[in-house]
Design a protein around this motif. Sequence first.
Motif, PDB file in Angstrom:
ATOM      1  N   GLN A   1       0.731  -1.370   0.018  1.00  0.00           N
ATOM      2  CA  GLN A   1       0.041  -0.079  -0.151  1.00  0.00           C
ATOM      3  C   GLN A   1       0.967   1.212   0.117  1.00  0.00           C
ATOM      4  N   ARG A   2       1.878   1.292   0.917  1.00  0.00           N
ATOM      5  CA  ARG A   2       2.678   2.502   0.997  1.00  0.00           C
ATOM      6  C   ARG A   2       3.283   2.586  -0.516  1.00  0.00           C
ATOM      7  N   GLN A   3       4.006   1.776  -1.055  1.00  0.00           N
ATOM      8  CA  GLN A   3       4.655   1.821  -2.423  1.00  0.00           C
ATOM      9  C   GLN A   3       3.357   2.197  -3.456  1.00  0.00           C
ATOM     10  N   LEU A   4       2.367   1.664  -3.442  1.00  0.00           N
ATOM     11  CA  LEU A   4       1.335   2.147  -4.256  1.00  0.00           C
ATOM     12  C   LEU A   4       0.746   3.487  -4.213  1.00  0.00           C
ATOM     13  N   ILE A   5       0.960   4.031  -2.872  1.00  0.00           N
ATOM     14  CA  ILE A   5       0.371   5.540  -2.520  1.00  0.00           C
ATOM     15  C   ILE A   5       1.410   6.476  -3.112  1.00  0.00           C
TER      16      ILE A   5
ATOM     17  N   HIS B   1      -8.573   6.878  -5.244  1.00  0.00           N
ATOM     18  CA  HIS B   1      -9.050   6.361  -6.386  1.00  0.00           C
ATOM     19  C   HIS B   1      -8.153   5.767  -7.182  1.00  0.00           C
ATOM     20  N   HIS B   2      -7.144   6.358  -7.287  1.00  0.00           N
ATOM     21  CA  HIS B   2      -5.797   5.767  -8.384  1.00  0.00           C
ATOM     22  C   HIS B   2      -5.405   4.646  -7.760  1.00  0.00           C
ATOM     23  N   VAL B   3      -5.013   4.336  -6.431  1.00  0.00           N
ATOM     24  CA  VAL B   3      -4.556   3.068  -5.769  1.00  0.00           C
ATOM     25  C   VAL B   3      -5.666   2.040  -5.653  1.00  0.00           C
ATOM     26  N   ARG B   4      -7.081   2.320  -5.698  1.00  0.00           N
ATOM     27  CA  ARG B   4      -8.106   1.285  -5.702  1.00  0.00           C
ATOM     28  C   ARG B   4      -8.306   0.574  -6.837  1.00  0.00           C
ATOM     29  N   GLU B   5      -7.737   1.255  -7.956  1.00  0.00           N
ATOM     30  CA  GLU B   5      -7.797   0.853  -9.382  1.00  0.00           C
ATOM     31  C   GLU B   5      -6.954  -0.450  -9.521  1.00  0.00           C
ATOM     32  N   ARG B   6      -5.827  -0.359  -8.573  1.00  0.00           N
ATOM     33  CA  ARG B   6      -4.845  -1.638  -8.486  1.00  0.00           C
ATOM     34  C   ARG B   6      -4.956  -2.561  -7.373  1.00  0.00           C
TER      35      ARG B   6
ATOM     36  N   VAL C   1      -7.505  -1.148  -0.392  1.00  0.00           N
ATOM     37  CA  VAL C   1      -6.836   0.190   0.242  1.00  0.00           C
ATOM     38  C   VAL C   1      -8.047   1.154   0.691  1.00  0.00           C
ATOM     39  N   ASN C   2      -8.022   1.463   2.094  1.00  0.00           N
ATOM     40  CA  ASN C   2      -9.060   2.189   2.438  1.00  0.00           C
ATOM     41  C   ASN C   2      -8.400   3.910   2.544  1.00  0.00           C
ATOM     42  N   ILE C   3      -9.434   4.753   2.501  1.00  0.00           N
ATOM     43  CA  ILE C   3      -8.814   6.312   2.641  1.00  0.00           C
ATOM     44  C   ILE C   3      -8.130   6.280   3.770  1.00  0.00           C
ATOM     45  N   THR C   4      -8.440   5.933   5.027  1.00  0.00           N
ATOM     46  CA  THR C   4      -7.469   6.110   6.087  1.00  0.00           C
ATOM     47  C   THR C   4      -6.145   5.777   6.044  1.00  0.00           C
ATOM     48  N   THR C   5      -5.969   4.738   5.417  1.00  0.00           N
ATOM     49  CA  THR C   5      -4.572   4.279   5.060  1.00  0.00           C
ATOM     50  C   THR C   5      -3.719   5.323   4.068  1.00  0.00           C
ATOM     51  N   VAL C   6      -4.757   5.924   3.109  1.00  0.00           N
ATOM     52  CA  VAL C   6      -4.057   6.840   2.286  1.00  0.00           C
ATOM     53  C   VAL C   6      -3.523   7.932   2.862  1.00  0.00           C
ATOM     54  N   TYR C   7      -4.463   8.433   3.865  1.00  0.00           N
ATOM     55  CA  TYR C   7      -4.122   9.650   4.645  1.00  0.00           C
ATOM     56  C   TYR C   7      -2.803   9.452   5.660  1.00  0.00           C
TER      57      TYR C   7
END
Length: 138
Positions: free
Chosen positions: A20-24, A41-46, A50-56
């Motif tokens: 997830q970190r690599q994808l973000i 949105h971009h990461v979820r395509e792959r 991955v949830n939004i909290t992880t992205v933040y």
Amino acid sequence: MSATALAAMLRERGLRLTPQRQLILEAVHELGHATPEQVHHHVRERAAGVNITTVYRTLELLEELGLVNHTHLSHGSPTYHTAGEDQHVHLVCRGCGSISEVDPSVMEPVTDRLLSERDFRVDVGHVSLFGVCGDCKE
């Protein structure tokens, strides 16, 4: 930044490189300027899980590591871009929402005056100017 270099940087802090970190990080690099929602949105395509909290949280970590920077280009979420790019001032069109960049030297009269009159050093990388672009002025 390579996955190996990122992994080493994370290990130094007692963390590990997760997919997830690599994808973000890759998403920020690929998108240029992106809000956490756009990165999500971009990461979820792959990777759908991955949830939004992880992205933040990951964006905050990547900024602490000096790999991404953020600026505020609207009243909403901050916009992230890859660190290490040349510093630039963001020009945000209120008409079409386009974002362009200009060399920070355009701010020198303002930054010099603030330094001399107020002993204040402007972080030009976080400067965003709002207005209307040439396409929208009519």
